[in-house]
Design an enzyme around this catalytic site. Structure first.
Site, PDB file in Angstrom:
ATOM      1  N   TYR A 139       0.804  -1.216   0.000  1.00 45.28           N
ATOM      2  CA  TYR A 139       0.000   0.000   0.000  1.00 45.28           C
ATOM      3  C   TYR A 139       0.843   1.276   0.000  1.00 45.28           C
ATOM      4  CZ  TYR A 139      -4.337  -2.567   0.597  1.00 45.28           C
ATOM      5  OH  TYR A 139      -5.415  -3.385   0.382  1.00 45.28           O
ATOM      6  N   GLU A 224      -5.167 -28.544   9.648  1.00 45.33           N
ATOM      7  CA  GLU A 224      -5.230 -27.816   8.382  1.00 45.33           C
ATOM      8  C   GLU A 224      -6.183 -26.633   8.421  1.00 45.33           C
ATOM      9  OE1 GLU A 224      -6.724 -28.514   3.756  1.00 45.33           O
ATOM     10  OE2 GLU A 224      -6.249 -30.259   4.996  1.00 45.33           O
ATOM     11  N   ASP A 277      -6.691 -32.866   5.518  1.00 49.60           N
ATOM     12  CA  ASP A 277      -7.698 -33.552   4.703  1.00 49.60           C
ATOM     13  C   ASP A 277      -7.046 -34.632   3.842  1.00 49.60           C
ATOM     14  OD1 ASP A 277      -9.689 -31.990   5.716  1.00 49.60           O
ATOM     15  OD2 ASP A 277      -9.789 -30.626   4.006  1.00 49.60           O
TER      16      ASP A 277
END
Length: 385
Positions: A139, A224, A277
């Site tokens: 920015y 996760e 997962d």
């Protein structure tokens, strides 16, 4: 009269050189009196400032000789440029293939100008002993930076150029990970962060400034997803399985999360288990914690924990638990095939040949075997359709 993009970049490049030049005069006066008998961090800071000054002097010298300035960097996007032992590491200079960022090339000129701009910012951060997040850097000059991804890539190039991690340069990543459990982080400032707060606490951006950890935890569990992290806390996992520490990177872990995991493993000497997962992305996340990532291979010593063990969920657990499986997408299959070619699969004998690894192993299968089975099962699924 409006200026073209190239002219704007030239002006910005000149401004950056002037800015660093002004700081160089201050820095020389400063460092000539303070380099002796300073602390290690001050010595390192001075070394990095001098390294940046040398880079700028080389650019000035090239221009004075009528040559176009160029940065020659190790290619951090080529798997052939990493070597693998217990984690990924970028090959040293002379062994790794390189890429050139030339100011004379219209294609690479914006990146060249961005690197020069960031070198000026880093020099100022080092001189003032301050820090700045990558988001803040973006920015500060959106027109020049253009995107967060381009800035992150330029920061990695500068780290490679100076052989230093970003946090040593005063550039820190915005943290998104959470930690919960019986652990206190004692910061360099003397502040103490108690991680037993409900819902966990945000991992501090300046995690590299932790000087001591206090905990009686028996293991660290990497999770996760944030939803799973919160569910485990709601189910009282810290009391039922504890004392233990839960950490989540909310998906692919950021630098601060990986630094914390490394610190926990280093200081506490306890097992680090990963719960992800049973899909290609989960496997990749586990591998990032354990072996490191390609883009950050030059900093794997600080970010990877080779003793991380995959607790689950394994693809082979799906049928055993009677869970309805979802067919793999084309993206999933592409990810699996990519994983199968990575050095930590092709070169890690213990991983390939692992037998019954128990709870912290691979459920009797190597990643390569899991990948082969997933691809095969998916092909059969589509044939049956």
């Amino acid at each position: 009269m409006s200026l073209c993009a190239d002219e704007v970049l030239v002006i910005k490049l000149q401004e950056a050189v002037k800015e660093i030049g002004a700081e160089l005069r201050l820095a020389y006066n400063f460092t000539s009196e303070t380099r002796k008998n300073t602390k290690n961090k001050d010595d390192r800071r001075s070394q990095l400032m001098v390294a940046i000054e040398d880079v700028m002097l080389d650019i000035v010298r090239s221009v004075a000789e009528g040559k176009s300035p160029v940065f020659t960097l190790r290619n951090q996007r080529d798997w052939k440029n990493v070597k693998f032992g217990d984690r990924l590491k970028l090959k040293p200079e002379g062994q790794a293939s390189t890429v050139e960022i030339k100011f004379s090339s219209r294609r690479s000129r914006p990146k060249f100008a961005l690197i020069i701009h960031l070198l000026g910012v880093v020099h100022r951060l080092l001189f003032t002993q301050s820090t700045c997040t990558r988001r803040q850097l973006y920015y500060q000059n959106v027109a020049l930076v253009r995107s967060q991804g381009l800035l992150d890539a330029a920061v990695r190039d500068i780290c490679s150029l100076l052989n230093a991690p970003a946090w040593e340069l005063g550039v820190i990543a915005t943290s998104k990970g959470l930690v919960a459990g019986p652990v206190s982080l004692i910061m360099e400032t003397g502040d103490v962060i108690d991680c037993m707060a409900p819902g966990g606490v945000l991992i501090p951006q300046d995690i590299n400034n932790v000087v001591r950890l206090e905990s009686d935890a028996q293991f660290v569990l990497l999770v996760e997803k944030d939803a799973t992290f919160q569910k485990l806390l709601d189910e009282g996992v810290l009391e039922r399985l504890g004392p233990c520490i839960l950490v989540t990177g909310k998906g692919f872990p950021d630098v601060a999360t990986r630094l914390l995991v490394q610190l926990l493993w280093k200081f506490l000497s306890v097992p680090v288990l990963a719960l992800v997962d049973a899909d290609p992305h989960g496997i990749e996340i586990m591998c990032i914690y354990r072996f490191g990532s390609l883009n950050m291979s030059h900093q794997s010593d600080d970010l990877a924990v080779p003793m991380v063990r995959w607790l689950g969920v394994h693809p082979t657990d799906i049928s055993w638990l009677g869970i309805k499986a979802q067919p793999l997408t084309a993206v999933d299959i592409s990810k699996l095939r990519n994983l199968a070619t990575r050095p930590y699969v092709t070169s890690h004998t213990a991983l390939q040949d692992q037998g019954s690894g128990g709870a912290v192993g691979f459920a009797g299968h190597s990643i390569r075997e899991l990948i082969r089975r997933c691809v095969k099962n998916n092909s059969e699924h589509h044939k049956s359709d």
